[in-house]
Design a protein around this motif. Structure first.
Motif, PDB file in Angstrom:
ATOM      1  N   HIS A 199       0.841  -1.205   0.000  1.00  0.00           N
ATOM      2  CA  HIS A 199       0.000   0.000   0.000  1.00  0.00           C
ATOM      3  C   HIS A 199       0.876   1.256   0.000  1.00  0.00           C
ATOM      4  CE1 HIS A 199      -3.383   2.609   0.837  1.00  0.00           C
ATOM      5  NE2 HIS A 199      -2.723   3.107   1.864  1.00  0.00           N
ATOM      6  N   ARG A 200       1.960   1.206   0.760  1.00  0.00           N
ATOM      7  CA  ARG A 200       2.878   2.361   0.746  1.00  0.00           C
ATOM      8  C   ARG A 200       3.472   2.566  -0.640  1.00  0.00           C
ATOM      9  NH1 ARG A 200       6.205   1.009   6.346  1.00  0.00           N
ATOM     10  NH2 ARG A 200       4.520   1.524   7.809  1.00  0.00           N
ATOM     11  N   LEU A 201       3.813   1.468  -1.292  1.00  0.00           N
ATOM     12  CA  LEU A 201       4.328   1.586  -2.657  1.00  0.00           C
ATOM     13  C   LEU A 201       3.274   2.188  -3.583  1.00  0.00           C
ATOM     14  CD1 LEU A 201       6.275  -1.761  -3.149  1.00  0.00           C
ATOM     15  CD2 LEU A 201       7.232   0.535  -3.292  1.00  0.00           C
ATOM     16  N   GLY A 202       2.025   1.721  -3.445  1.00  0.00           N
ATOM     17  CA  GLY A 202       0.949   2.260  -4.280  1.00  0.00           C
ATOM     18  C   GLY A 202       0.722   3.741  -4.034  1.00  0.00           C
ATOM     19  N   GLU A 218       9.108   4.523   2.737  1.00  0.00           N
ATOM     20  CA  GLU A 218       9.843   4.243   3.967  1.00  0.00           C
ATOM     21  C   GLU A 218       9.550   2.812   4.407  1.00  0.00           C
ATOM     22  OE1 GLU A 218      12.067   6.173   5.189  1.00  0.00           O
ATOM     23  OE2 GLU A 218      11.661   7.835   3.798  1.00  0.00           O
ATOM     24  N   ILE A 219      10.315   1.858   3.893  1.00  0.00           N
ATOM     25  CA  ILE A 219      10.201   0.451   4.272  1.00  0.00           C
ATOM     26  C   ILE A 219      11.589  -0.030   4.682  1.00  0.00           C
ATOM     27  CG2 ILE A 219       9.616  -1.873   3.491  1.00  0.00           C
ATOM     28  CD1 ILE A 219       7.649  -0.670   1.549  1.00  0.00           C
ATOM     29  N   ARG A 220      11.725  -0.455   5.910  1.00  0.00           N
ATOM     30  CA  ARG A 220      13.038  -0.848   6.447  1.00  0.00           C
ATOM     31  C   ARG A 220      13.197  -2.362   6.555  1.00  0.00           C
ATOM     32  NH1 ARG A 220      11.362   3.678   9.267  1.00  0.00           N
ATOM     33  NH2 ARG A 220      12.755   5.477   9.105  1.00  0.00           N
ATOM     34  N   SER A 221      12.237  -3.116   6.084  1.00  0.00           N
ATOM     35  CA  SER A 221      12.357  -4.566   6.161  1.00  0.00           C
ATOM     36  C   SER A 221      13.427  -5.047   5.177  1.00  0.00           C
ATOM     37  CB  SER A 221      11.015  -5.224   5.836  1.00  0.00           C
ATOM     38  OG  SER A 221      10.602  -4.877   4.524  1.00  0.00           O
ATOM     39  N   ARG A 222      13.969  -6.224   5.476  1.00  0.00           N
ATOM     40  CA  ARG A 222      15.033  -6.772   4.641  1.00  0.00           C
ATOM     41  C   ARG A 222      14.535  -7.901   3.748  1.00  0.00           C
ATOM     42  NH1 ARG A 222      20.238  -7.041   8.807  1.00  0.00           N
ATOM     43  NH2 ARG A 222      20.242  -4.795   9.338  1.00  0.00           N
ATOM     44  N   ASP A 223      13.242  -7.992   3.575  1.00  0.00           N
ATOM     45  CA  ASP A 223      12.701  -9.025   2.722  1.00  0.00           C
ATOM     46  C   ASP A 223      12.605  -8.506   1.282  1.00  0.00           C
ATOM     47  OD1 ASP A 223      10.736  -7.183   2.961  1.00  0.00           O
ATOM     48  OD2 ASP A 223       9.239  -8.515   3.867  1.00  0.00           O
ATOM     49  N   GLU A 224      11.878  -9.274   0.444  1.00  0.00           N
ATOM     50  CA  GLU A 224      11.774  -8.890  -0.968  1.00  0.00           C
ATOM     51  C   GLU A 224      11.094  -7.535  -1.154  1.00  0.00           C
ATOM     52  OE1 GLU A 224      11.102 -11.733   0.307  1.00  0.00           O
ATOM     53  OE2 GLU A 224      12.103 -13.339  -0.804  1.00  0.00           O
ATOM     54  N   VAL A 225      10.086  -7.239  -0.299  1.00  0.00           N
ATOM     55  CA  VAL A 225       9.406  -5.945  -0.410  1.00  0.00           C
ATOM     56  C   VAL A 225      10.363  -4.807  -0.063  1.00  0.00           C
ATOM     57  CG1 VAL A 225       7.473  -4.564   0.420  1.00  0.00           C
ATOM     58  CG2 VAL A 225       7.190  -7.017   0.095  1.00  0.00           C
ATOM     59  N   GLY A 226      11.198  -5.027   0.951  1.00  0.00           N
ATOM     60  CA  GLY A 226      12.195  -4.008   1.288  1.00  0.00           C
ATOM     61  C   GLY A 226      13.164  -3.772   0.153  1.00  0.00           C
ATOM     62  N   MET A 227      13.610  -4.852  -0.501  1.00  0.00           N
ATOM     63  CA  MET A 227      14.498  -4.692  -1.653  1.00  0.00           C
ATOM     64  C   MET A 227      13.795  -3.957  -2.786  1.00  0.00           C
ATOM     65  SD  MET A 227      16.249  -8.483  -1.667  1.00  0.00           S
ATOM     66  CE  MET A 227      17.165  -8.121  -3.151  1.00  0.00           C
ATOM     67  N   LEU A 228      12.490  -4.262  -2.988  1.00  0.00           N
ATOM     68  CA  LEU A 228      11.725  -3.554  -4.011  1.00  0.00           C
ATOM     69  C   LEU A 228      11.605  -2.075  -3.686  1.00  0.00           C
ATOM     70  CD1 LEU A 228       9.941  -3.588  -6.537  1.00  0.00           C
ATOM     71  CD2 LEU A 228       8.016  -4.202  -5.076  1.00  0.00           C
ATOM     72  N   LYS A 230      13.701  -0.286  -1.897  1.00  0.00           N
ATOM     73  CA  LYS A 230      15.009   0.337  -2.108  1.00  0.00           C
ATOM     74  C   LYS A 230      15.249   0.609  -3.589  1.00  0.00           C
ATOM     75  CE  LYS A 230      19.927  -0.309  -1.071  1.00  0.00           C
ATOM     76  NZ  LYS A 230      20.935  -1.215  -0.466  1.00  0.00           N
ATOM     77  N   ALA A 231      14.922  -0.384  -4.429  1.00  0.00           N
ATOM     78  CA  ALA A 231      15.070  -0.185  -5.877  1.00  0.00           C
ATOM     79  C   ALA A 231      14.124   0.897  -6.381  1.00  0.00           C
ATOM     80  CB  ALA A 231      14.807  -1.504  -6.604  1.00  0.00           C
ATOM     81  N   PHE A 232      12.909   0.954  -5.801  1.00  0.00           N
ATOM     82  CA  PHE A 232      11.923   1.962  -6.195  1.00  0.00           C
ATOM     83  C   PHE A 232      12.437   3.365  -5.865  1.00  0.00           C
ATOM     84  CE2 PHE A 232       8.122   4.524  -5.450  1.00  0.00           C
ATOM     85  CZ  PHE A 232       7.409   4.269  -6.609  1.00  0.00           C
ATOM     86  N   ASN A 233      12.992   3.547  -4.668  1.00  0.00           N
ATOM     87  CA  ASN A 233      13.536   4.855  -4.296  1.00  0.00           C
ATOM     88  C   ASN A 233      14.707   5.241  -5.183  1.00  0.00           C
ATOM     89  OD1 ASN A 233      11.676   5.188  -2.228  1.00  0.00           O
ATOM     90  ND2 ASN A 233      12.980   4.204  -0.707  1.00  0.00           N
ATOM     91  N   GLY A 234      15.541   4.236  -5.524  1.00  0.00           N
ATOM     92  CA  GLY A 234      16.639   4.533  -6.450  1.00  0.00           C
ATOM     93  C   GLY A 234      16.126   4.961  -7.811  1.00  0.00           C
ATOM     94  N   MET A 235      15.056   4.299  -8.275  1.00  0.00           N
ATOM     95  CA  MET A 235      14.452   4.681  -9.552  1.00  0.00           C
ATOM     96  C   MET A 235      13.918   6.105  -9.489  1.00  0.00           C
ATOM     97  SD  MET A 235      11.084   3.127 -11.388  1.00  0.00           S
ATOM     98  CE  MET A 235      10.100   3.979 -10.148  1.00  0.00           C
TER      99      MET A 235
END
Length: 476
Positions: A199-202, A218-228, A230-235
């Motif tokens: 939902h935060r991503l949306g 702002e997602i600090r988890s280290r799972d796949e959603v957290g990696m997504l 991080k990549a989203f913020n980089g994008m």
């Protein structure tokens, strides 16, 4: 930065609750949990049920065997008192419906009810031959030296067993329901943990679609959603840098285009006023000559007045072009406006009697979004150009068509000589005109107004076959 057309997300768009990812996770996890737990619980219930049934059968067989052993000697001596004592003890056992001791002739010698002694077995217990559903029928022959001297009959009620089985089944259903609730709660927690981050991503995507490139997840988890995330913020960082570079490049290009446009306008104005201004200068120098007679002097004055008027028309047209105000877009009835302009245009003295005006305005959608005063000016300019192109004779057709559920197309067609191919791509530019004496700013003004309506002027023409100019307007 404005969002690109075609991919804008609306916060009002909602997914039906039954097709959300959270609901699908809850249903799938709950279903798996219920199937597994239900299978285990149902096996346990069936095992307990089989144990209770086996226990009842075992107890019945033991009891009927004891009756047969205890009544052997009494049957041989026909000791009714001993036989009655045996049935009396049997009667005290739980779940006993009846107990009978029958001799070899089929007469009842002892009964748990006490009133059946001396009667034939068939008259006492007709249900022995037809066992009832909730009655377990057992019998054991009494043998002495290989000879059957009597038979022991025992009937055990299975009502208690069925009550116990029903209780166990009910408890099993309660356990399955509890498993469903626990599984549903666990699935909800799991789905909430996953969909909260989605939902935060949306939300961030909707902000970006609205033009906010400063959005972050702002997602600090280290799972796949957290990696997504991080990549989203980089994008987003890359997109913002690219957008800023594009904006800077766009501003440079706009500045260059403005300078080019100013230079082109200046050159066009200079070109337009050069000839009339030269005529005025020459006429002024001639009018001071003393040898000019009265007729020549009047002719020079007429030249000065004519060229001065031409200069004034050029300047007024240029001022009209440069002072196009910001459009006030509102919803209006487009058919009414076109009818009003056609009526006024038909009464204009400059419109010759040889011009036939044809209306084709029958469309289901009548309203559109436009500035009423500016659109009146657009229609008037286009109709005036069409009439001037026909030289006083011809047909002027004004039509309205539905292009899509949200766009209307206005078209004005004349039956004049058309526009030369070399001028067709230039007539929208300022000071470009295919008509002698024209300023070349009419279509330029129309084009500027239509740009403020998110529209463009579409011109189709063939020499000798007339010209059609058209534009589209949003209906919402």
């Amino acid at each position: 930065m404005k969002p690109a057309a075609g991919w804008t997300l609306r916060s009002s768009e909602r997914i039906p609750w039954w097709s959300t990812l959270r609901m699908r996770l809850i249903l799938s996890v709950s279903l798996v949990h219920v199937i597994l737990m239900g299978g285990f619980i149902w096996d346990a219930v069936n095992e307990q049920s089989a144990g209770i049934r086996t226990e009842l059968e075992s107890r019945g067989h033991s009891l009927v065997n004891l009756m047969a052993v205890a009544s052997t000697n009494a049957l041989l001596s026909e000791d009714l008192a001993s036989l009655a004592e045996v049935t009396g003890r049997v009667r005290q056992q739980p779940d006993v419906a009846y107990g009978l001791i029958v001799d070899e002739r089929g007469e009842v010698l002892a009964s748990t009810s006490g009133g059946d002694v001396g009667r034939p077995l068939a008259a006492v217990r007709p249900d022995i031959a037809r066992p009832r559903a909730r009655l377990m029928r057992l019998e054991e022959p009494v043998r002495v030296a290989g000879r059957v001297v009597g038979t022991v009959y025992l009937g055990l009620s299975t009502a208690g067993m069925h009550r116990e089985l029903q209780r166990i089944r009910n408890e099993g259903l309660l356990f399955i329901l509890a498993a469903l609730l626990i599984g549903g709660g666990a699935a909800w927690l799991l789905s909430y943990a996953i969909t909260r981050n989605l939902h935060r991503l949306g939300t961030a995507v909707r902000r970006i679609a609205g033009g906010d490139l400063g959005a972050r997840v702002e997602i600090r988890s280290r799972d796949e959603v957290g990696m997504l995330a991080k990549a989203f913020n980089g994008m987003l960082d890359s997109l913002r840098e690219t957008s800023q570079a594009v904006v800077r490049e766009h501003e440079k290009r706009m500045d260059a285009e403005r300078l080019a446009c100013v230079g082109e306008l200046a050159a066009s104005i200079a070109h337009e006023i050069r000839n009339p201004l030269a005529a005025v200068i020459n006429s002024v120098s001639l009018i001071g000559e003393p040898e000019l007679d009265a007729d020549d002097r009047n002719k020079v004055r007429r030249i000065i007045n004519g060229e001065a008027g031409r200069l004034q028309r050029i300047l007024e047209s240029f001022l009209d072009f440069s002072r196009v105000r910001e459009s006030q877009l509102e919803r209006h009835d487009l058919v009414d406006l076109i009818d009003e302009v056609i009526t006024l245009f038909a009464e204009d003295p400059d419109v010759a009697d040889g011009i036939e005006i044809v209306r084709r305005l029958d469309v289901p959608q009548r309203t559109a979004v436009f500035d009423q005063d500016q659109m009146r000016q657009v229609l008037w300019n286009l109709m005036r150009n069409a009439v001037q192109a026909m030289g006083g004779h011809g047909r002027l057709t004004v039509s309205l068509a539905t292009r899509s559920p949200c766009r209307l197309r206005v078209a004005i067609r004349d039956s004049g000589e058309g526009i030369a191919p070399e001028l067709l791509g230039k007539v929208r530019r300022p000071f470009v005109s295919g008509r002698k004496g024209g300023t070349g700013l009419g279509l330029a003004i129309v084009q500027r107004i239509l740009m403020q309506h998110a529209s463009v002027l579409d011109i189709a023409s063939q020499p000798g076959a007339g010209t059609e100019v058209a534009f589209e307007l949003e209906t919402r």
